[in-house]
Write a protein that holds these residues in place. Structure first.
Motif, PDB file in Angstrom:
ATOM      1  N   GLY A 106       0.818  -1.209   0.000  1.00 37.22           N
ATOM      2  CA  GLY A 106       0.000   0.000   0.000  1.00 37.22           C
ATOM      3  C   GLY A 106       0.847   1.252   0.000  1.00 37.22           C
ATOM      4  N   ALA A 107       1.943   1.243   0.794  1.00 36.58           N
ATOM      5  CA  ALA A 107       2.858   2.386   0.819  1.00 36.58           C
ATOM      6  C   ALA A 107       3.517   2.584  -0.534  1.00 36.58           C
ATOM      7  CB  ALA A 107       3.909   2.173   1.905  1.00 36.58           C
ATOM      8  N   VAL A 108       3.879   1.488  -1.202  1.00 38.58           N
ATOM      9  CA  VAL A 108       4.479   1.586  -2.540  1.00 38.58           C
ATOM     10  C   VAL A 108       3.485   2.201  -3.525  1.00 38.58           C
ATOM     11  CG1 VAL A 108       5.351   0.254  -4.502  1.00 38.58           C
ATOM     12  CG2 VAL A 108       6.086  -0.326  -2.185  1.00 38.58           C
ATOM     13  N   PHE A 109       2.244   1.747  -3.470  1.00 47.01           N
ATOM     14  CA  PHE A 109       1.222   2.288  -4.373  1.00 47.01           C
ATOM     15  C   PHE A 109       1.025   3.778  -4.132  1.00 47.01           C
ATOM     16  CE2 PHE A 109       0.555  -1.808  -5.887  1.00 47.01           C
ATOM     17  CZ  PHE A 109      -0.462  -1.854  -6.832  1.00 47.01           C
ATOM     18  N   GLU A 110       1.060   4.203  -2.866  1.00 42.81           N
ATOM     19  CA  GLU A 110       0.897   5.627  -2.593  1.00 42.81           C
ATOM     20  C   GLU A 110       2.116   6.436  -3.031  1.00 42.81           C
ATOM     21  OE1 GLU A 110      -2.311   6.954   0.345  1.00 42.81           O
ATOM     22  OE2 GLU A 110      -0.677   6.116   1.558  1.00 42.81           O
ATOM     23  N   ALA A 111       3.291   5.826  -3.017  1.00 44.77           N
ATOM     24  CA  ALA A 111       4.470   6.506  -3.550  1.00 44.77           C
ATOM     25  C   ALA A 111       4.305   6.752  -5.055  1.00 44.77           C
ATOM     26  CB  ALA A 111       5.727   5.683  -3.278  1.00 44.77           C
ATOM     27  N   VAL A 112       3.760   5.766  -5.754  1.00 46.46           N
ATOM     28  CA  VAL A 112       3.469   5.934  -7.179  1.00 46.46           C
ATOM     29  C   VAL A 112       2.386   6.999  -7.367  1.00 46.46           C
ATOM     30  CG1 VAL A 112       2.632   4.791  -9.265  1.00 46.46           C
ATOM     31  CG2 VAL A 112       4.170   3.584  -7.714  1.00 46.46           C
ATOM     32  N   LEU A 113       1.407   7.017  -6.466  1.00 49.00           N
ATOM     33  CA  LEU A 113       0.346   8.027  -6.502  1.00 49.00           C
ATOM     34  C   LEU A 113       0.922   9.434  -6.430  1.00 49.00           C
ATOM     35  CD1 LEU A 113      -2.586   9.071  -6.254  1.00 49.00           C
ATOM     36  CD2 LEU A 113      -2.480   8.496  -3.814  1.00 49.00           C
ATOM     37  N   ILE A 114       1.914   9.647  -5.585  1.00 49.06           N
ATOM     38  CA  ILE A 114       2.546  10.963  -5.473  1.00 49.06           C
ATOM     39  C   ILE A 114       3.143  11.385  -6.811  1.00 49.06           C
ATOM     40  CG2 ILE A 114       4.488  12.201  -4.430  1.00 49.06           C
ATOM     41  CD1 ILE A 114       3.985  10.538  -1.887  1.00 49.06           C
ATOM     42  N   ILE A 115       3.842  10.458  -7.461  1.00 45.86           N
ATOM     43  CA  ILE A 115       4.452  10.764  -8.759  1.00 45.86           C
ATOM     44  C   ILE A 115       3.380  11.119  -9.786  1.00 45.86           C
ATOM     45  CG2 ILE A 115       5.814   9.802 -10.656  1.00 45.86           C
ATOM     46  CD1 ILE A 115       7.210   8.020  -8.557  1.00 45.86           C
ATOM     47  N   ALA A 116       2.306  10.328  -9.818  1.00 44.26           N
ATOM     48  CA  ALA A 116       1.236  10.579 -10.786  1.00 44.26           C
ATOM     49  C   ALA A 116       0.538  11.907 -10.507  1.00 44.26           C
ATOM     50  CB  ALA A 116       0.228   9.434 -10.754  1.00 44.26           C
ATOM     51  N   ASN A 117       0.316  12.220  -9.221  1.00 41.67           N
ATOM     52  CA  ASN A 117      -0.316  13.492  -8.866  1.00 41.67           C
ATOM     53  C   ASN A 117       0.471  14.685  -9.406  1.00 41.67           C
ATOM     54  OD1 ASN A 117      -2.529  12.519  -7.515  1.00 41.67           O
ATOM     55  ND2 ASN A 117      -1.672  12.758  -5.481  1.00 41.67           N
ATOM     56  N   ILE A 118       1.758  14.697  -9.114  1.00 48.00           N
ATOM     57  CA  ILE A 118       2.594  15.815  -9.561  1.00 48.00           C
ATOM     58  C   ILE A 118       2.689  15.836 -11.084  1.00 48.00           C
ATOM     59  CG2 ILE A 118       4.929  16.790  -9.466  1.00 48.00           C
ATOM     60  CD1 ILE A 118       5.138  15.710  -6.622  1.00 48.00           C
ATOM     61  N   GLY A 119       2.698  14.646 -11.691  1.00 46.98           N
ATOM     62  CA  GLY A 119       2.740  14.584 -13.148  1.00 46.98           C
ATOM     63  C   GLY A 119       1.529  15.211 -13.800  1.00 46.98           C
ATOM     64  N   THR A 120       0.328  14.979 -13.242  1.00 44.38           N
ATOM     65  CA  THR A 120      -0.871  15.590 -13.828  1.00 44.38           C
ATOM     66  C   THR A 120      -0.765  17.105 -13.847  1.00 44.38           C
ATOM     67  OG1 THR A 120      -2.022  15.591 -11.688  1.00 44.38           O
ATOM     68  CG2 THR A 120      -2.372  13.685 -13.121  1.00 44.38           C
ATOM     69  N   ALA A 121      -0.226  17.675 -12.775  1.00 42.21           N
ATOM     70  CA  ALA A 121      -0.136  19.130 -12.677  1.00 42.21           C
ATOM     71  C   ALA A 121       0.934  19.699 -13.595  1.00 42.21           C
ATOM     72  CB  ALA A 121       0.148  19.540 -11.231  1.00 42.21           C
ATOM     73  N   THR A 122       2.100  19.076 -13.618  1.00 44.58           N
ATOM     74  CA  THR A 122       3.192  19.634 -14.409  1.00 44.58           C
ATOM     75  C   THR A 122       2.942  19.491 -15.913  1.00 44.58           C
ATOM     76  OG1 THR A 122       4.402  17.548 -14.135  1.00 44.58           O
ATOM     77  CG2 THR A 122       4.930  19.333 -12.616  1.00 44.58           C
ATOM     78  N   PHE A 123       2.290  18.405 -16.330  1.00 40.37           N
ATOM     79  CA  PHE A 123       1.980  18.261 -17.747  1.00 40.37           C
ATOM     80  C   PHE A 123       0.831  19.173 -18.174  1.00 40.37           C
ATOM     81  CE2 PHE A 123       4.496  14.368 -17.585  1.00 40.37           C
ATOM     82  CZ  PHE A 123       5.107  14.379 -18.825  1.00 40.37           C
ATOM     83  N   LEU A 124      -0.092  19.488 -17.254  1.00 38.39           N
ATOM     84  CA  LEU A 124      -1.190  20.404 -17.584  1.00 38.39           C
ATOM     85  C   LEU A 124      -0.758  21.866 -17.552  1.00 38.39           C
ATOM     86  CD1 LEU A 124      -4.344  18.920 -15.807  1.00 38.39           C
ATOM     87  CD2 LEU A 124      -4.072  19.364 -18.239  1.00 38.39           C
ATOM     88  N   TRP A 125       0.268  22.187 -16.772  1.00 39.31           N
ATOM     89  CA  TRP A 125       0.688  23.571 -16.586  1.00 39.31           C
ATOM     90  C   TRP A 125       0.878  24.349 -17.886  1.00 39.31           C
ATOM     91  CZ3 TRP A 125       1.511  28.099 -14.491  1.00 39.31           C
ATOM     92  CH2 TRP A 125       2.599  28.871 -14.889  1.00 39.31           C
ATOM     93  N   PRO A 126       1.617  23.832 -18.895  1.00 38.80           N
ATOM     94  CA  PRO A 126       1.817  24.631 -20.110  1.00 38.80           C
ATOM     95  C   PRO A 126       0.531  24.932 -20.857  1.00 38.80           C
ATOM     96  CG  PRO A 126       3.367  22.792 -20.003  1.00 38.80           C
ATOM     97  CD  PRO A 126       2.324  22.554 -18.958  1.00 38.80           C
ATOM     98  N   VAL A 127      -0.478  24.075 -20.694  1.00 34.52           N
ATOM     99  CA  VAL A 127      -1.760  24.297 -21.374  1.00 34.52           C
ATOM    100  C   VAL A 127      -2.645  25.230 -20.561  1.00 34.52           C
ATOM    101  CG1 VAL A 127      -3.807  23.161 -22.315  1.00 34.52           C
ATOM    102  CG2 VAL A 127      -1.587  22.006 -22.422  1.00 34.52           C
ATOM    103  N   LEU A 128      -2.777  24.955 -19.260  1.00 34.83           N
ATOM    104  CA  LEU A 128      -3.675  25.735 -18.419  1.00 34.83           C
ATOM    105  C   LEU A 128      -3.214  27.185 -18.254  1.00 34.83           C
ATOM    106  CD1 LEU A 128      -4.505  23.168 -15.584  1.00 34.83           C
ATOM    107  CD2 LEU A 128      -5.866  23.738 -17.609  1.00 34.83           C
ATOM    108  N   LYS A 129      -1.904  27.431 -18.307  1.00 32.22           N
ATOM    109  CA  LYS A 129      -1.424  28.808 -18.121  1.00 32.22           C
ATOM    110  C   LYS A 129      -1.864  29.707 -19.266  1.00 32.22           C
ATOM    111  CE  LYS A 129       3.186  28.548 -20.254  1.00 32.22           C
ATOM    112  NZ  LYS A 129       4.633  28.729 -20.021  1.00 32.22           N
ATOM    113  N   ARG A 130      -2.240  29.122 -20.406  1.00 35.84           N
ATOM    114  CA  ARG A 130      -2.740  29.908 -21.523  1.00 35.84           C
ATOM    115  C   ARG A 130      -4.145  30.435 -21.248  1.00 35.84           C
ATOM    116  NH1 ARG A 130      -0.055  28.930 -26.372  1.00 35.84           N
ATOM    117  NH2 ARG A 130      -1.962  28.839 -27.623  1.00 35.84           N
TER     118      ARG A 130
END
Length: 250
Positions: A67-91
């Motif tokens: 469960g801890a491993v899955f949540e570690a992956v969750l952290i990576i995915a969470n930050i990834g959603t934001a950083t990949f959306l940033w260049p689009v949403l800032k427009r």
């Protein structure tokens, strides 16, 4: 053309359409990963933590640690959603786009604290419980304290902060930009405030943490994020003023 117009044109200049399609697909898959990892950790792996005294009991360490491993992956995915959306949403709105990135990072910080609490509980059980039977009472209190921290990090991160970030901010940006159907974005605008209110109510003891009311309040947000992930994978971003000037629209 004035200097201001030139600067705006450069900042909002053409973005290759195929690049936007790739970004949408990556973000969509990352949202799906957040679902798989978050639900698996909470429903499939962590239940033994809340069944009596884990530290002095038989324990299911391997299951809990996964469960801890899955949540570690969750952290990576969470930050990834934001950083990949940033260049689009800032427009659409640069300040709100940055606020969304910040909210996603804060959510991940809460999750990380929860992961550390889980790892600490497992370590306590493995190191001290069998070696010092006389310390049972103290270990029980310590274990319960860390489990409670884990529960509250879930209540504050994937509930309160998600309501602000994925609900209100992302819902508003998607609604205004028309990058996804507005009916879908409305789920975020409804679900976000419900999550915020339910988390606040749990904090002051009006409702039970992770109780029925809090679960029900998460339903619109659940379908908003799941629907967003699936839509972006299948359809990508809709043509909108934010995507004006892309190769497909010339």
């Amino acid at each position: 053309m004035s200097t201001l117009q030139t600067t705006t044109t450069l900042r909002r200049g053409p973005v290759p359409r195929n690049s936007l399609r790739t970004t949408a697909s990556i973000v969509g898959w990352l949202f799906i990963v957040t679902y798989v990892t978050a639900i698996a950790a909470k429903v499939a792996f962590y239940p033994p933590l809340f069944d009596g005294d884990y530290v002095t009991g038989p324990g299911q360490d391997t299951r809990v640690l996964w469960g801890a491993v899955f949540e570690a992956v969750l952290i990576i995915a969470n930050i990834g959603t934001a950083t990949f959306l940033w260049p689009v949403l800032k427009r659409q709105h640069e300040s709100l786009a940055m606020s969304y990135v910040a909210a996603r990072i804060m959510e991940s910080v809460f999750i990380a604290v929860g992961v550390l609490s889980v790892l600490t509980v497992v370590t306590l059980r493995q190191t001290y419980a069998a070696a010092d039977p006389g310390a049972t009472a103290g270990l029980t209190v310590a274990g319960d304290a860390f489990v409670t921290v884990q529960e509250w990090t879930f209540g504050l991160g994937p509930n309160f902060v998600v309501g602000v970030g994925n609900g209100v901010i992302l819902g508003y940006l998607m609604y205004r930009s028309r990058l996804v159907p507005r009916k879908l974005a409305v789920l975020g605008l409804v679900g976000g405030p419900l999550l915020i209110l339910s988390a606040a109510a749990a904090m002051v003891g009006v409702i039970e943490l992770d109780g029925t009311w809090q679960v029900l309040s998460a339903v619109p947000e659940f379908f908003w994020e799941l629907g967003l992930g699936i839509y972006l994978v299948v359809k990508g971003f809709k043509p909108s003023p934010v995507t004006a000037g892309t190769d497909d629209e010339r």
